[in-house]
Design a protein around this motif. Structure first.
Motif, PDB file in Angstrom:
ATOM      1  N   ILE A  99       7.890  -6.346  14.982  1.00 55.08           N
ATOM      2  CA  ILE A  99       8.026  -6.191  16.298  1.00 55.08           C
ATOM      3  C   ILE A  99       6.611  -6.068  16.792  1.00 55.08           C
ATOM      4  O   ILE A  99       6.162  -6.703  17.991  1.00 55.08           O
ATOM      5  CB  ILE A  99       8.858  -5.012  16.533  1.00 55.08           C
ATOM      6  CG1 ILE A  99      10.077  -5.282  16.054  1.00 55.08           C
ATOM      7  CG2 ILE A  99       8.634  -4.499  18.123  1.00 55.08           C
ATOM      8  CD1 ILE A  99      11.156  -4.324  16.284  1.00 55.08           C
ATOM      9  N   HIS A 100       5.564  -5.298  16.306  1.00 53.18           N
ATOM     10  CA  HIS A 100       4.373  -5.291  16.827  1.00 53.18           C
ATOM     11  C   HIS A 100       3.612  -6.491  17.110  1.00 53.18           C
ATOM     12  O   HIS A 100       2.932  -6.647  17.989  1.00 53.18           O
ATOM     13  CB  HIS A 100       3.821  -4.201  16.069  1.00 53.18           C
ATOM     14  CG  HIS A 100       4.069  -2.527  16.315  1.00 53.18           C
ATOM     15  ND1 HIS A 100       3.624  -2.033  17.527  1.00 53.18           N
ATOM     16  CD2 HIS A 100       4.541  -1.699  15.575  1.00 53.18           C
ATOM     17  CE1 HIS A 100       3.971  -0.893  17.343  1.00 53.18           C
ATOM     18  NE2 HIS A 100       4.485  -0.641  16.192  1.00 53.18           N
ATOM     19  N   ILE A 133       4.884  -9.602  17.252  1.00 52.17           N
ATOM     20  CA  ILE A 133       5.450 -10.387  18.274  1.00 52.17           C
ATOM     21  C   ILE A 133       5.079  -9.824  19.745  1.00 52.17           C
ATOM     22  O   ILE A 133       4.631 -10.630  20.554  1.00 52.17           O
ATOM     23  CB  ILE A 133       6.909 -10.593  18.256  1.00 52.17           C
ATOM     24  CG1 ILE A 133       7.275 -11.411  16.810  1.00 52.17           C
ATOM     25  CG2 ILE A 133       7.696 -11.306  19.289  1.00 52.17           C
ATOM     26  CD1 ILE A 133       8.636 -11.204  16.493  1.00 52.17           C
ATOM     27  N   THR A 134       5.245  -8.535  19.846  1.00 55.26           N
ATOM     28  CA  THR A 134       5.095  -8.046  21.334  1.00 55.26           C
ATOM     29  C   THR A 134       3.374  -8.095  21.685  1.00 55.26           C
ATOM     30  O   THR A 134       3.194  -8.318  22.859  1.00 55.26           O
ATOM     31  CB  THR A 134       5.596  -6.640  21.194  1.00 55.26           C
ATOM     32  OG1 THR A 134       6.508  -6.351  20.311  1.00 55.26           O
ATOM     33  CG2 THR A 134       5.792  -6.005  22.669  1.00 55.26           C
ATOM     34  N   ALA A 135       2.604  -7.741  20.572  1.00 56.75           N
ATOM     35  CA  ALA A 135       1.205  -7.708  20.746  1.00 56.75           C
ATOM     36  C   ALA A 135       0.670  -9.394  21.167  1.00 56.75           C
ATOM     37  O   ALA A 135       0.179  -9.227  22.094  1.00 56.75           O
ATOM     38  CB  ALA A 135       0.498  -7.173  19.574  1.00 56.75           C
ATOM     39  N   MET A 166      12.440   9.089  23.194  1.00 61.33           N
ATOM     40  CA  MET A 166      12.418   8.019  22.111  1.00 61.33           C
ATOM     41  C   MET A 166      11.726   8.642  20.970  1.00 61.33           C
ATOM     42  O   MET A 166      12.352   8.168  19.761  1.00 61.33           O
ATOM     43  CB  MET A 166      12.219   6.576  22.503  1.00 61.33           C
ATOM     44  CG  MET A 166      13.568   5.909  23.308  1.00 61.33           C
ATOM     45  SD  MET A 166      12.694   4.931  24.536  1.00 61.33           S
ATOM     46  CE  MET A 166      11.797   3.723  23.534  1.00 61.33           C
ATOM     47  N   GLY A 167      10.803   9.070  21.289  1.00 59.67           N
ATOM     48  CA  GLY A 167       9.752   9.447  20.019  1.00 59.67           C
ATOM     49  C   GLY A 167      10.108  10.453  19.267  1.00 59.67           C
ATOM     50  O   GLY A 167       9.968  10.590  17.763  1.00 59.67           O
ATOM     51  N   ASN A 185      17.072   7.279  11.262  1.00 63.89           N
ATOM     52  CA  ASN A 185      17.684   6.160  11.790  1.00 63.89           C
ATOM     53  C   ASN A 185      16.505   5.352  12.760  1.00 63.89           C
ATOM     54  O   ASN A 185      16.924   5.344  13.908  1.00 63.89           O
ATOM     55  CB  ASN A 185      18.957   6.399  12.640  1.00 63.89           C
ATOM     56  CG  ASN A 185      19.566   5.226  13.204  1.00 63.89           C
ATOM     57  OD1 ASN A 185      19.625   4.196  12.747  1.00 63.89           O
ATOM     58  ND2 ASN A 185      20.317   5.432  14.522  1.00 63.89           N
ATOM     59  N   SER A 186      15.735   4.671  12.144  1.00 66.01           N
ATOM     60  CA  SER A 186      14.920   3.843  13.016  1.00 66.01           C
ATOM     61  C   SER A 186      14.830   2.489  12.211  1.00 66.01           C
ATOM     62  O   SER A 186      15.159   2.349  10.994  1.00 66.01           O
ATOM     63  CB  SER A 186      13.339   4.493  13.443  1.00 66.01           C
ATOM     64  OG  SER A 186      12.854   4.995  12.173  1.00 66.01           O
ATOM     65  N   GLU A 202       9.337  -3.102  11.816  1.00 64.97           N
ATOM     66  CA  GLU A 202       8.661  -2.662  13.212  1.00 64.97           C
ATOM     67  C   GLU A 202       7.158  -3.183  13.242  1.00 64.97           C
ATOM     68  O   GLU A 202       6.515  -3.567  14.463  1.00 64.97           O
ATOM     69  CB  GLU A 202       8.445  -1.082  12.849  1.00 64.97           C
ATOM     70  CG  GLU A 202       7.614  -0.598  13.975  1.00 64.97           C
ATOM     71  CD  GLU A 202       7.951   0.864  14.231  1.00 64.97           C
ATOM     72  OE1 GLU A 202       8.579   1.360  13.717  1.00 64.97           O
ATOM     73  OE2 GLU A 202       7.003   1.331  15.304  1.00 64.97           O
TER      74      GLU A 202
END
Lengths: 311, 304
Positions: A27-28, A30-32, A10-11, A17-18, A24
């Protein structure tokens, strides 16, 4: 199925295309935030266990105690015999229980895996049916007690010995790692079935066995339910149940202290372990899992994904 | 001749391997099924020979009385409502939250961070409910707890639907997330590259590629969970609530009822057996239905 490889892949995907940078970042965040919620109670418990008793009585449990102290751990070790006995019980149950359940699981799922074994379907059905229907709690407990599972190690091990879910996982591991021709050629070389299983198949299926062993070890280490059902002698308590009963005893005394007007119950209450001590015991139980967790995590992930997907 | 005996020897050896598991299943799983007869009986202890078998053989049958007693008690409606209500809510919530996190984790471009997130998220799954009960207690304990000013938590049922929901999500999201993540990592990366060349935004790619690709997994986990909708997590409802009586209205589920009734009088024992039997029976049909549906959608993924 190997998460590390997957992440590496994935990396490496193209940068064009990311997700966009702001996306991002969100996302960080929310996830954190969720991840912090996941470990926050654990940190809270550790802080409480290191909180001085005086700070507890003035501001209660807090992330920022007025004074620190390791006293709870001091008195934890002073609980002495009952605690060490529970610790010993948990270790015995986990070691013997894991060993036996892995052995039973390997042999049973090996039979389920062998296509040339004519009774394969019958035994598979016998195991699967119990995943869907059972006698219910009361009959199971009564039968187990009648069979002598009462206030002994067997009562804390045997009722959890077999898990059809683990059979499925193990059979899938066999399917993905053992070729039929290998077993056939071993048989042609004159290897008996037990010899083939334990000398040839088991070494190849080691990762699968590690998964099953870890799942079982965790289940036994975390078990309090069997103790609740089958044990009422204090010397037989495993750690988790010891922790649970500690709370129940205190609640009981508190309730009765009000009714009985203090006196005896209050005195007994004063001798009971302090608030921070109970949290120290919590930490004492979780720490072995927390330290072992980074090492066993990927085996369990592999096992669970296989069990759920059932290729 | 040697072929024949060798084949028999093989079958015998393999059958011996099945025996420990088979005997366990017979004694611990199949033998108790005969105990279901107690749900049609007035269970009485035969004092001349108080063994389980003689008690069952000498107890008078009372038809469907035990079942009638269960449904006449005011607990029946409450426990069915709670069991179904919580499970229905949690199945949907866990699914939505876990899929969301799986998608987000898969889009993170720093593999190390993604792995750390996933590892920490999964950790609660390995903590027993007894310890979780202490975690919750640290927040809700009377006088000492962090949130003790807000309510007398263990006596006031109001907040518990939310607390139980949070505890469940806390413990199970990481687990489901890992299953979905495994499905996502199995998607062919070429699909995303092609979509991006065609000008699809990342958001469109998630809805057009990721979600449809993991749909079989979503459906399977969903249906399997629905198949177990009559089974509640005893540990959650018994330990996290500290089995506190004033909360029973929102915390009694079939499993805790069956447990409490088992410890009660002989009449209650009959009711416990009856309720447990009904739960298993209905659960059986739920799982069979769920499995039929799964096998229609994706034959490979059905349980049997």
């Amino acid at each position: 199925m190997n998460p590390e490889k997957e992440y590496a892949r994935m990396g490496k995907r193209s940068i064009t295309n990311s997700v966009s940078l702001p996306a991002e970042v969100i996302i960080h965040i929310i996830t954190a935030a969720f991840v912090i919620c996941c470990i926050l109670p654990f940190i809270f418990i550790i802080i409480i266990s290191f909180t001085e008793e005086s700070s507890l009585s003035s501001i209660g449990y807090s992330f920022f105690p007025q004074a620190w102290s390791a006293e709870a751990y001091d008195s934890l070790f002073k609980v002495g015999r009952p605690l060490w006995l529970s610790f010993f019980n948990s270790i015995v149950i986990t070691v013997i229980g894991t060993g036996l359940s892995v052995l039973v699981c390997i042999m049973y799922s090996y039979g389920m895996f062998r296509r040339d074994y004519p009774y394969r379907k019958f035994f598979t059905f016998i195991a699967f049916f119990t995943m869907m229907f059972g006698g219910g709690l009361a009959p199971t407990v009564m039968v187990c007690r009648a069979l002598g599972l009462n206030n002994n190690y067997a009562a804390l091990i045997i009722p959890a010995l077999v898990s059809p879910f683990n059979f499925i996982v193990m059979r899938t591991f066999f399917k993905t790692s053992i070729s039929e021709s290998l077993i056939e050629s071993a048989a042609l070389d004159g290897s008996g079935e037990f010899n083939t299983l334990f000398k040839i198949v088991v070494p190849i299926a080691k990762p699968g066995i590690a998964t099953i062993a870890l799942l079982n070890a965790l289940a036994y280490w975390n078990d309090w339910y069997l103790a609740l059902l089958y044990v009422d002698v204090r010397d037989m308590y495993p750690l988790q149940y010891f922790l649970m009963q500690m709370q129940n005893n205190i609640e009981f005394l508190k309730r009765n202290a009000a009714i009985m007007g203090g006196g005896v119950a209050m005195e007994a209450l004063a001798e009971m372990p302090s608030e921070s001590l109970r949290m120290a015991l919590c930490v004492f139980i979780v720490v072995p899992i927390a330290f072992a967790y980074p090492f066993f995590q990927r085996y369990i992930v592999a096992g669970l994904t296989i069990g759920a997907v059932k290729e | 001749m040697s072929m024949f005996s060798r084949k028999n020897k093989k079958i015998f050896a393999l059958t011996m391997m099945m025996m420990p598991g088979f005997i366990w299943l017979l004694l611990i799983r199949y033998l108790p099924m005969f105990g279901i007869v107690m749900s049609f009986q007035d269970y009485t202890i035969n004092y001349r020979n108080p063994s389980l078998l003689s008690n069952i053989l000498n107890s008078p049958f009372n038809g469907l009385n035990n079942f009638r007693f269960v449904f006449q008690s005011d607990r029946a409606l409450v426990m069915i409502r709670n069991t179904l209500g919580y499970n229905a809510l949690w199945i949907v919530l866990t699914m939505v939250v876990a899929v969301a996190f799986a998608v987000m984790l898969s889009e993170i471009t720093r593999p190390l961070l993604a792995r750390i997130y996933q590892t920490l998220m999964f950790f609660p799954y390995f903590i027993s409910w007894v310890v979780v009960a202490y975690f919750v207690y640290a927040f809700l304990a009377p006088t000492y707890g962090l949130l003790s000013d807000m309510s007398n938590w263990y006596f006031n049922p109001d907040g518990w639907p939310v607390i139980l929901t949070l505890a469940t999500l806390w413990k199970t999201v990481g687990y489901s997330c890992i299953l979905y993540l495994a499905a996502i990592t199995g998607i062919d990366r070429g699909l995303y590259e092609a979509a991006s060349i065609d000008g699809a935004t990342k958001w469109q790619q998630v809805w057009a590629i990721t979600i449809p690709s993991i749909r079989p997994m979503i459906i399977i986990l969903f249906i399997m969970a629905v198949g177990r909708i009559f089974n509640a997590d005893f540990g959650l409802f018994y330990t996290v609530t500290r089995d506190s009586g004033p909360l029973y209205d929102v915390t009694t589920v079939i499993d805790t009822y069956v447990y409490h009734a088992m410890l009660g009088s002989a009449t209650e024992l009959g009711m416990s057996t009856a309720a447990g039997f009904l739960q298993n029976l209905v659960g059986f049909f739920c799982i069979m239905t769920a499995n039929t549906i799964v096998s229609k959608i994706d034959n490979e993924s059905s349980l049997f």
